[in-house]
Design an enzyme around this catalytic site. Structure first.
Site, PDB file in Angstrom:
ATOM      1  N   ASP A  39      -6.363  -6.868   4.016  1.00  0.00           N
ATOM      2  CA  ASP A  39      -7.521  -6.196   3.419  1.00  0.00           C
ATOM      3  C   ASP A  39      -8.459  -7.233   2.819  1.00  0.00           C
ATOM      4  O   ASP A  39      -9.672  -7.222   3.051  1.00  0.00           O
ATOM      5  CB  ASP A  39      -7.023  -5.234   2.328  1.00  0.00           C
ATOM      6  CG  ASP A  39      -8.161  -4.522   1.626  1.00  0.00           C
ATOM      7  OD1 ASP A  39      -9.090  -4.056   2.326  1.00  0.00           O
ATOM      8  OD2 ASP A  39      -8.133  -4.429   0.380  1.00  0.00           O
ATOM      9  N   TYR A  43       0.825  -1.217   0.000  1.00  0.00           N
ATOM     10  CA  TYR A  43       0.000   0.000   0.000  1.00  0.00           C
ATOM     11  C   TYR A  43       0.856   1.262   0.000  1.00  0.00           C
ATOM     12  O   TYR A  43       0.445   2.299  -0.497  1.00  0.00           O
ATOM     13  CB  TYR A  43      -0.898   0.033   1.244  1.00  0.00           C
ATOM     14  CG  TYR A  43      -2.250  -0.608   1.067  1.00  0.00           C
ATOM     15  CD1 TYR A  43      -2.379  -1.888   0.543  1.00  0.00           C
ATOM     16  CD2 TYR A  43      -3.408   0.064   1.445  1.00  0.00           C
ATOM     17  CE1 TYR A  43      -3.627  -2.479   0.407  1.00  0.00           C
ATOM     18  CE2 TYR A  43      -4.661  -0.520   1.313  1.00  0.00           C
ATOM     19  CZ  TYR A  43      -4.761  -1.790   0.792  1.00  0.00           C
ATOM     20  OH  TYR A  43      -6.000  -2.366   0.665  1.00  0.00           O
ATOM     21  N   ASP A  93      -3.145 -18.058  -0.105  1.00  0.00           N
ATOM     22  CA  ASP A  93      -4.183 -18.705  -0.931  1.00  0.00           C
ATOM     23  C   ASP A  93      -4.868 -19.816  -0.141  1.00  0.00           C
ATOM     24  O   ASP A  93      -6.095 -19.960  -0.159  1.00  0.00           O
ATOM     25  CB  ASP A  93      -3.599 -19.215  -2.257  1.00  0.00           C
ATOM     26  CG  ASP A  93      -2.311 -20.019  -2.101  1.00  0.00           C
ATOM     27  OD1 ASP A  93      -1.730 -20.046  -0.989  1.00  0.00           O
ATOM     28  OD2 ASP A  93      -1.872 -20.631  -3.099  1.00  0.00           O
ATOM     29  N   LYS A 152       3.133 -15.377   1.759  1.00  0.00           N
ATOM     30  CA  LYS A 152       3.269 -16.045   0.460  1.00  0.00           C
ATOM     31  C   LYS A 152       4.752 -16.319   0.296  1.00  0.00           C
ATOM     32  O   LYS A 152       5.416 -15.891  -0.653  1.00  0.00           O
ATOM     33  CB  LYS A 152       2.705 -15.131  -0.642  1.00  0.00           C
ATOM     34  CG  LYS A 152       2.590 -15.783  -2.010  1.00  0.00           C
ATOM     35  CD  LYS A 152       1.492 -16.837  -2.104  1.00  0.00           C
ATOM     36  CE  LYS A 152       1.558 -17.554  -3.443  1.00  0.00           C
ATOM     37  NZ  LYS A 152       0.667 -18.724  -3.506  1.00  0.00           N
ATOM     38  N   ASP A 201     -12.289  -8.948   4.457  1.00  0.00           N
ATOM     39  CA  ASP A 201     -13.602  -8.924   3.795  1.00  0.00           C
ATOM     40  C   ASP A 201     -14.185 -10.335   3.752  1.00  0.00           C
ATOM     41  O   ASP A 201     -15.376 -10.538   3.972  1.00  0.00           O
ATOM     42  CB  ASP A 201     -13.491  -8.403   2.347  1.00  0.00           C
ATOM     43  CG  ASP A 201     -13.716  -6.899   2.245  1.00  0.00           C
ATOM     44  OD1 ASP A 201     -13.372  -6.187   3.206  1.00  0.00           O
ATOM     45  OD2 ASP A 201     -14.223  -6.442   1.196  1.00  0.00           O
TER      46      ASP A 201
END
Ligand code: IPM
Ligand code: MG
Length: 357
Positions: free
Chosen positions: A248, A141, A224, A192, A252
């Protein structure tokens, strides 16, 4: 001592949901003698319209002086054409980075009354209580360089930089380990590391930190797989800790396990527990102004604010209990309504919480 709360309604459904949360805050302020002074300011698209920038100096100054900030949401199609440097989202990101609110806590708790509202089978989500600890002021970000450049052949190329320093990883890791100590003693760090060096380092630092917390069980998971496990068997998790972008996305996803993203509060804290509190959801321009948005995530954010930044635990749990009560009464905004439920408006939901208080 008197504390100041800065309220930033923002855009879209922001003003509607914040209006309800503000009433709740005013009532508990009186009831529990909290001595809070409430002020309001502009951020996001609302600030762009009034001043030309998403984070006016006056807002940033007020935010620096405040003891805590309550934010609605920012952004909307009206400002989507603007350059990313001056879009509404920059207002939010600017607050997070300028105030060094690096620790974003996003609890995903299933209210038993809402088990039906989840898109997953009730037995998969019943009793769900997980905490996502998202790093909020670093990672891709904020990494530099970033931008869109034109290559020699005239083709354009977009680029961002995913970076984390050891110190940034360590401080968010500590937040996660400390939180796990007060919960079920498990931290799952999401990375990751099979592809990205930055998360190889992330994993190394988490392993190192774990030695300071022998009472907490640390595990690692690729992002993942974590996305899959969250919908397969979410109750395996206690605290999840991850970087800005993965956090982020996963927050959700976790939100939907609880029935609706309209139920999820969040806290973004600096090293001294000064914080900004906001619902996890966005400005939902598609339903703005219709009075149908769910104010509960914002009301629950007020509870988190009272707990973490004001130190008013009793007031916080009173609000949470009031939310439980209105759900018991069967009141539902559209997003959490299963068939046959009484659907109420944003205002009616707010009023019901006030009555339950
Ligand atoms: C969130 C939002 C923000 C983010 C946007 C509005 C910039 O999605 O708080 O999760 O990406 O952090
Ligand atoms: Mg988000």
């Amino acid at each position: 001592m008197a504390k100041t709360i800065l309220i930033l309604p923002g855009d879209g459904i922001g003003p509607e949901i914040v209006a309800e949360a503000r009433k709740v805050l005013e009532v508990v302020n009186q009831r529990f003698d909290l001595n809070l002074t409430l002020t309001e300011g502009l951020v996001g698209g609302a600030a762009i319209d009034a001043t030309g920038v998403p984070l006016p100096d006056a807002t940033l100054d007020a935010a620096r002086q405040a003891d805590a900030i309550l934010l609605g949401a920012v952004g909307g199609p009206k400002w989507d054409q603007l350059d990313t440097a001056i879009r509404p989202e920059k207002g939010l990101l600017g607050l997070r980075s300028n105030l060094e609110l690096f620790a974003n806590l996003r609890p995903a708790i299933l209210y038993p009354q809402l088990a039906e509202a989840s898109s997953l089978k009730p037995e998969i989500v019943a009793g769900l209580d997980i905490l996502i600890v998202r790093e909020l002021t670093g990672g891709i970000y904020f990494g530099k360089p970033r931008g869109i450049r034109t290559l020699e052949n005239g083709e354009r190329e977009g680029y961002n930089t995913y970076v984390y320093r050891e110190s940034e990883i360590e401080r968010i890791g500590r937040v996660a380990f400390e939180a796990a100590r007060k919960r079920n003693g498990k931290v799952c760090s999401i990375d990751k590391a099979n592809v990205l060096e930055v998360t190889v380092l992330w994993r190394e630092v988490m392993d190192r930190l774990a030695k300071d917390y022998p009472d907490v069980q640390l595990s690692h998971m690729y992002v993942d797989n974590a996305a899959m496990q969250l919908v397969r068997a979410p109750k395996q998790f206690d605290v999840l800790v991850t970087g800005n972008m993965f956090g982020d996305i996963l927050s959700d996803e976790a939100a939907m396990l609880t029935g609706s993203i309209g139920m999820l509060p969040s806290a973004s804290l600096d090293r001294n527990n000064k914080g900004m509190y906001e619902p996890c959801h966005g400005s939902a321009p598609d339903i703005a102004g219709q009075g149908v948005a769910n104010p509960l995530a914002t009301i629950l954010s007020v509870a988190m604010m009272l707990r973490y930044s004001v130190g008013a635990e009793e007031a916080a749990s009173t609000i949470e209990a009031a939310v439980g009560k209105v759900l018991d009464q069967g009141l539902r905004t559209r997003d959490i309504a299963s068939t046959g439920a009484t659907v109420v408006s944003t205002r009616e939901m707010g009023e019901a919480v006030l009555a339950a208080l």
